[in-house]
Design an enzyme around this catalytic site. Sequence first.
Site, PDB file in Angstrom:
ATOM      1  N   SER A   1       0.856  -1.188   0.000  1.00  0.00           N
ATOM      2  CA  SER A   1       0.000   0.000   0.000  1.00  0.00           C
ATOM      3  C   SER A   1       0.890   1.235   0.000  1.00  0.00           C
ATOM      4  O   SER A   1       2.054   1.168   0.417  1.00  0.00           O
ATOM      5  CB  SER A   1      -0.872  -0.002   1.263  1.00  0.00           C
ATOM      6  OG  SER A   1      -1.488   1.259   1.475  1.00  0.00           O
TER       7      SER A   1
ATOM      8  N   TYR B   1      -2.615  -1.752  10.371  1.00  0.00           N
ATOM      9  CA  TYR B   1      -2.634  -2.006   8.928  1.00  0.00           C
ATOM     10  C   TYR B   1      -1.372  -1.450   8.281  1.00  0.00           C
ATOM     11  O   TYR B   1      -0.711  -2.131   7.485  1.00  0.00           O
ATOM     12  CB  TYR B   1      -3.877  -1.369   8.306  1.00  0.00           C
ATOM     13  CG  TYR B   1      -3.980  -1.564   6.814  1.00  0.00           C
ATOM     14  CD1 TYR B   1      -4.510  -2.735   6.287  1.00  0.00           C
ATOM     15  CD2 TYR B   1      -3.560  -0.567   5.933  1.00  0.00           C
ATOM     16  CE1 TYR B   1      -4.605  -2.924   4.917  1.00  0.00           C
ATOM     17  CE2 TYR B   1      -3.653  -0.743   4.564  1.00  0.00           C
ATOM     18  CZ  TYR B   1      -4.186  -1.921   4.060  1.00  0.00           C
ATOM     19  OH  TYR B   1      -4.272  -2.100   2.695  1.00  0.00           O
TER      20      TYR B   1
END
Length: 240
Positions: free
Chosen positions: A135, A148
């Site tokens: 990400s 995360y």
Amino acid sequence: MRIEGKTALVTGGTAGIGEQLALQLAAKGAKVIVTGRSEERLASMRERGFEAIHADLSNPAGVDALVAALDERDFDILVNNAGQGVDHDFREAAPDMGDTDDCIHANLNAPIRLTTALVPQMAGLERATIVNVTSGLAIAPRAGSPVYCATKSGLRSYTQAIRAQLNDMGIHVIEALPPVVDTQMTAGRGGHKMSAEDCAAAIVHAIEKDRDEANIGMVKILKRVHSISPALARNIMLRF
């Protein structure tokens, strides 16, 4: 890599980016096996001609069950795409450590375990590719998603290290860094979101071109800012 004729495994391949990756790889002539947790979505993928395997990658037993189901088959392409988010914001409520552990395993431990299981077969092929989907948050974290972000940052480091290890074995390792993508995980979040179809297309292009990284959409800008001033990039993303 020429995708036609290759065999690919896409984890989390029944929805979002993973579903689009499966469709686009198949359209280019690959045989694609997908994993997922929703029986309804697995059935939908089977109806479209995919082999679809139930797999819960949030725990070691789930990864072991998937490896057993794969039965030592050879894969030219492994896409570690499956992942999940978790609420871990002390400003909102006390974090749930069960959910936190599941997120850490799904996003970091599972790709490591699956890669470890499949590398021996992949090393015997003429050319193989592993894609780890991280990400833009692996570059600079968002305050509201610390766990995360930590898992994606960890997977980024792992990816860079094994790329150096596996190169001489004929296995190319790619990191795909998506921006905010319109998926089930980001439902309810405002702002601009890239379509899962466009994000998958960028990843497939990186596979075909043997890129080391696929910096997708707005991540390209974040990467440039970070190269100039990591502190600036971090301060921007912490407010994001």
